[in-house]
Design an enzyme around this catalytic site. Structure first.
Site, PDB file in Angstrom:
ATOM      1  N   GLU A   1       0.835  -1.206   0.000  1.00 33.98           N
ATOM      2  CA  GLU A   1       0.000   0.000   0.000  1.00 33.98           C
ATOM      3  C   GLU A   1       0.872   1.258   0.000  1.00 33.98           C
ATOM      4  O   GLU A   1       0.508   2.280  -0.590  1.00 33.98           O
ATOM      5  CB  GLU A   1      -0.952   0.010   1.199  1.00 33.98           C
TER       6      GLU A   1
ATOM      7  N   HIS B   1       1.706   2.045  -3.528  1.00 27.65           N
ATOM      8  CA  HIS B   1       0.635   2.818  -4.179  1.00 27.65           C
ATOM      9  C   HIS B   1       0.732   4.289  -3.751  1.00 27.65           C
ATOM     10  O   HIS B   1       0.534   5.199  -4.547  1.00 27.65           O
ATOM     11  CB  HIS B   1      -0.740   2.282  -3.764  1.00 27.65           C
TER      12      HIS B   1
ATOM     13  N   HIS C   1       3.327   6.206  -5.584  1.00 22.19           N
ATOM     14  CA  HIS C   1       2.788   6.520  -6.910  1.00 22.19           C
ATOM     15  C   HIS C   1       1.908   7.768  -6.820  1.00 22.19           C
ATOM     16  O   HIS C   1       1.935   8.637  -7.694  1.00 22.19           O
ATOM     17  CB  HIS C   1       1.960   5.312  -7.379  1.00 22.19           C
TER      18      HIS C   1
HETATM   19 ZN   LIG Z   1      -2.601  -3.010  -4.808  1.00 25.49          ZN
END
Ligand SMILES: [Zn+2]
Length: 697
Positions: free
Chosen positions: A489, A492, A495
């Protein structure tokens, strides 16, 4: 009569205007970085704010469609990307809290809002004047001298409408709307049937001897199940929390078989909740939709917006992995069989024996479990390790900012700054389970990133977990899987935080679905790296570093029966593709078709009259139609990308920089393969995954 009506109307107006006037959701936030003032927002603020925000959004869209000037990229495509800012501002705390801090009042509002939002979104998606302008710009795309990012925004905007039938004739539009409605209903029915048939099954055991092998706490759960149902004994059911441990631990082979058969014949033996006809209908309705929009099959339609691009590339991946993993999977099966033989089995291993003997063999070979690892993974240490990794790779720093309002005292908010000390993002962390938080782990944003001229509006990101909370005597200790989840996570989040794009609909994690798991999954690779673990994984009691043998055991366990698991994932991928590459309506035997589609991946005996299609919710009632392959696709990508770090050093700044500039900063501004090749210098191959899984040296 007349007067009282007016009075009523007046009071309604004044009520509405007070809710609007004092409504923090509609005002400029005066908090640090204009973060959401959770402490000021009351539940009753949401509904009127949603109404006002939809109204404003519609006005903004009207301004685009009624613009007397000829449609241009700026006055139509960019204007549309910028529209709805208030709706996003209102929706983001609301929908986030609906997952992480919900209550009945919030749920009630969600139910009230949902049809209004659908209607609102439809009014934009089906707006013909708006589409005419978008199309006019799209048709001149070659003359406009757009940057790659602008080209992407134009393409996405145009296709978003076209794929929803905007180019169809009036008559065909009506057909499309009907088919979409049918599909929604069929998917809903399919999902409900799976749920009902799963919930309808139970098996009461009154003789405890039949349950030998089951761990005590699991027996406790089964006894609790029975008690809840007003019965005495132990009650088995087909929910994953019961089925999986039962298949792993139950010594009684007949019961394992009984449960397996019950599970694999759900929704296919006739009766109220049978899904065989729904499978045919869903596959055929999707085919009709694809045909109507000019595609040969539903997979062709779905894959246009994917990194994989087309079915040839999907099959190419599945076939390559199958050829590479099948020989090892056969060996793994032989090993489990020989272990079973040695332990008194006098039969050929069947599907209901697989987990049971695998689990025992795994214990014998590796003897590593969660309890041995947890003391090394105290949450505070892991957090330091994970944040520290981002600092080493990308130079970013995290400083807790207590002035940022949070929605629960357990939540922390951080100022994230880049290597030069410039503000990059806000990061919220929310680690422990609570009433009102759904299960699982996820990353989301409270505010996306976008640029407008010189202004770079930075994102507000949140990571939410469900890790066991600390007690008075023990800090929060994570399992190894949870450490990986955190890294996932957090990937992410990187990102989301590092993104540097112009348009919000392309920034951060707004990328094609089979690309979005690369930044997250690549981070999981660090979890088993000694150099990384040495930095933070110390025993919370003794301060001792995690032993090297334990790290090796983690790696070995990860690869235990990995080829068999891969084949199983491939079998689902092939089945998904089989249903969505049909080019003619399907009216044959569902189960026979399924067995044929999965035959090449079959290692254990195939059991007649059992099936997966009637309960494959991922593809028939979830969002994974023609997309199941993406699990494997993302694994190939993350292993291939991480191999560069392995080669250059897992903390290598230059490699990290290239990964950041090529991928993490770019969002969906270019085709993912273009971005990937910019980092990797070539298209990904499956080799690194094979090496990681021990299939290839
Ligand atoms: Zn994921």
């Amino acid at each position: 009569m007349k007067n009282s009506k007016i009075a009523l109307l007046m009071s309604a107006i004044s009520l509405a205007s007070t809710v609007l006037a004092g409504n923090p959701l509609l005002e400029t936030y005066k908090t640090p970085h204009q973060t959401i003032p959770f402490n000021e927002i009351k539940t009753e603020h949401y509904f009127p704010a949603f109404q006002e925000a939809m109204k404003q959004h519609s006005t903004e869209v009207d301004a685009i469609t009624n613009n007397p000037q000829a449609p241009t990229f700026e006055n139509t495509i960019v204007a549309l990307d910028k529209s709805g800012a208030l709706l996003m501002k209102v929706g983001s705390p609301f929908y986030n809290l609906l997952s992480s801090e919900t209550n009945d009042d919030l749920q009630d509002i969600a139910e009230k809002i949902s049809p209004l939002m659908s209607e609102h979104n439809n009014s934009i998606r089906l707006n013909e004047k708006l589409f005419a302008r978008i199309k006019a710009v799209y048709l001149q795309k070659d003359k406009l001298k757009l940057t790659p990012e602008q080209q992407m925004l134009l393409k996405d905007t145009y296709e978003g409408f076209a794929r929803n039938g905007a180019n169809l004739s009036e008559a065909d539009k009506a057909v499309y709307r009907q088919l979409s409605k049918d599909l929604d209903l069929l998917s809903l029915q399919y999902g409900q049937n799976v749920l009902k048939e799963t919930n309808n099954y139970s098996l009461l055991i009154t003789n405890k001897a039949l349950l030998s092998g089951l761990p005590n706490d699991f027996l406790g759960v089964l006894a609790e199940n029975a008690k809840k149902a007003g019965k005495e004994g132990w009650l088995l059911n087909l929910k994953a929390t019961c089925y999986i441990p039962f298949m792993k631990y139950a010594d009684n082979r007949d019961l394992r078989r009984e449960l397996y058969m019950a599970n694999t014949t759900k929704c296919m033996l006739g009766g109220e909740f049978d899904n065989l006809e729904n499978v045919r209908k869903i596959a055929n309705t999707r085919l009709k939709i694809a045909n109507l929009l000019g595609y040969k099959s539903y997979a062709d339609y779905e894959l246009v917006d994917r990194m994989a691009e087309n079915k040839t590339k999907v099959y190419d991946l599945l076939d390559k992995l199958l050829a590479a993993y099948k020989p090892t999977a056969a060996k793994e099966c032989a090993e489990v069989q020989s272990y079973a033989d040695k332990n008194g089995a006098y039969f050929k291993i069947q599907p209901w024996d697989w987990c049971y003997y695998s689990e025992k063999l795994k214990d014998e070979k590796f003897s590593v479990n969660d309890e041995m690892l947890k003391p090394y993974f105290e949450l505070e240490h892991v957090k330091m390790g994970v944040f520290g990794l981002a600092t080493r790779l990308y130079g970013i720093k995290f400083t807790k900012n207590p002035k940022i309002p949070v929605y629960n005292p357990e939540v922390d908010a951080y100022d994230v700054t880049d290597e030069k000390g410039n503000f990059l993002a806000v990061l919220y962390t929310d680690f422990h389970p609570r009433d009102g938080k759904r299960a699982g782990a996820w990353m989301n944003d409270f505010k996306p990133q976008w640029k407008d001229g010189e202004t770079d509006s930075r994102p507000h990101i949140t990571v939410v977990m469900n890790f066991t909370r600390p007690t008075e005597s023990k800090p929060a200790l994570l399992t190894y899987d949870e450490v990986q989840t955190f890294l996932h996570e957090f990937g992410h989040s990187l990102h989301g935080m590092l993104t540097k794009c112009n348009y919000q609909s392309l920034s951060g994690t707004n990328v094609y679905r089979d690309f979005v798991e690369l930044p997250s999954q690549i981070m999981e690779n660090w979890a088993s790296q000694k150099e990384f673990l040495d930095g933070f994984a110390v025993n919370y009691k003794t301060g001792e570093k995690i032993p090297t043998e334990l790290i090796q055991k983690i790696k070995d366990t990860e690869n235990f029966n990995t080829a068999y698991s891969c084949l199983r994932q491939l079998s689902f991928g092939y089945l998904d593709m089989a249903w969505h590459t049909i080019e003619k309506p399907f009216d044959n035997d569902v189960i026979a078709y399924e067995k044929q589609a999965m035959a090449s991946t079959q290692i254990l005996p195939s059991i007649p009259n059992t099936g997966i299609s009637p309960t494959f919710s991922h593809i028939f009632s979830g969002g994974y139609a023609a997309g199941y392959y993406s699990y494997k696709w993302a694994e190939v990508l993350d292993a291939d990308a991480f191999s560069v770090f392995e080669k250059n050093g897992i903390f290598n700044k230059k490699t990290a920089d290239l990964f950041r500039k090529s991928i993490l900063e770019r969002g969906g501004t270019e085709h993912p393969m273009t971005l990937y090749k910019r980092f990797r210098g070539q298209e990904p191959t499956i080799d690194a995954l094979l090496i990681r899984n021990g299939i290839k040296q």
